[in-house]
Design an enzyme around this catalytic site. Structure first.
Site, PDB file in Angstrom:
ATOM      1  N   HIS A  80       5.400  12.762  13.319  1.00  0.00           N
ATOM      2  CA  HIS A  80       5.173  13.617  14.897  1.00  0.00           C
ATOM      3  C   HIS A  80       4.127  14.524  14.881  1.00  0.00           C
ATOM      4  CE1 HIS A  80       8.505  11.411  16.995  1.00  0.00           C
ATOM      5  NE2 HIS A  80       7.816  10.425  16.749  1.00  0.00           N
ATOM      6  N   ASP A  82       3.765  17.425  16.932  1.00  0.00           N
ATOM      7  CA  ASP A  82       4.594  18.242  16.991  1.00  0.00           C
ATOM      8  C   ASP A  82       5.442  19.474  15.788  1.00  0.00           C
ATOM      9  OD1 ASP A  82       6.476  16.695  17.739  1.00  0.00           O
ATOM     10  OD2 ASP A  82       7.917  18.544  17.350  1.00  0.00           O
ATOM     11  N   HIS A  83       4.821  18.566  14.582  1.00  0.00           N
ATOM     12  CA  HIS A  83       5.247  18.436  13.275  1.00  0.00           C
ATOM     13  C   HIS A  83       3.886  18.198  12.070  1.00  0.00           C
ATOM     14  CE1 HIS A  83       9.601  18.712  13.714  1.00  0.00           C
ATOM     15  NE2 HIS A  83       9.620  17.968  14.411  1.00  0.00           N
TER      16      HIS A  83
END
Length: 256
Positions: A80, A82-83
């Site tokens: 994802h 945001d990672h």
């Protein structure tokens, strides 16, 4: 009636091994809680460490990551943004290989730390947790979004699968007393206790969905309105992912 969970699934870890450092990204929000947790693992006095989940491509956050180096490897719990958004930029600033989609059981040894990959699909198809141990036997598990520091996570259908997620939680329930370092929120004192809480919560939610479907409500958005009525409407789109995963699971497990 199962209510929306916003508290930690178990007690918070008030002390972590000295080789664990948290660099929290400045991207707070409804889905990221306080922000994405970037974890740096390095034994004191050892030159190289391990970086887990670089997070968003925020200049200040990247500067902190680089300053905390050098690293022997960069690990990702799942794909994802945001990672992993920072990965392309970070690749030009740190001399360490980025390990994508690490296979179950893969072991990395860096500076007295042993890092073992545990495949834990469910939140996403590529979700991996990392069990880390030092030479003294201290252990932690980096859980990504499989277990969060507060509340519960989403099964990101269609990539995420509820059956896989339940199996992954059962696997993590074997790690009694091992602190969980999540992808968002505070560290938890006991990974197994958190996993068992998540399992109970998921089964309760599944029973609610089963009852709503039996009453004739089958549209995912309508199921969300019934089952997740206590949840902030800003989170309903994410809740619909979980509902779609629940409906797919029930179609397989509760054949008509």
């Amino acid at each position: 009636m199962t209510s929306h969970v916003t508290a930690p699934a178990t007690a918070l870890a008030d002390q972590l091994p000295g080789w664990v450092r948290l660099l929290r990204a400045p991207n707070p929000g409804p889905m990221t809680l306080d922000g994405t947790n970037t974890w740096v693992l390095r034994q004191p006095g050892r030159p190289f460490g391990v970086l887990v989940d670089p997070g968003p491509a925020h200049a200040g956050h990247l500067d902190r990551i680089v300053a905390a180096g050098p690293y022997a490897a960069v690990l990702l719990t799942h794909g994802h943004p945001d990672h992993v958004e920072a990965v392309p930029t970070l690749a030009g600033r740190v001399d360490a290989p980025v390990q994508h989609a690490v296979a179950d059981g893969t072991t990395l040894r860096v500076g007295g730390l042993t890092v073992t990959a545990l495949a834990t699909p469910g939140h996403t198809g590529d979700s991996v947790c990392f069990l880390v141990a030092d030479t003294d036997g201290q252990r932690v598990i980096l859980t990504g979004d499989t277990i969060l520091g507060r509340g519960t996570t989403v099964v990101a259908w269609p990539d995420g699968d509820l059956g896989d997620y339940l199996t992954s939680l059962e696997r993590l329930a074997a790690y009694d007393g091992v602190p969980a370092l999540p992808g968002h929120g505070p560290a938890l004192v006991d990974c197994a206790a958190a996993a068992r809480f998540y399992l109970a919560h998921r089964q309760a939610r599944l029973d609610q969905v089963r009852q709503v479907v039996a009453a004739g409500v089958t549209d995912p958005a309508a199921v969300v309105a019934e089952v997740y009525a206590d949840v902030d409407r800003a989170l309903w789109p994410a809740a619909e992912w979980s509902v779609r995963a629940q409906l797919a699971y029930l179609q397989r497990s509760d054949p008509q």
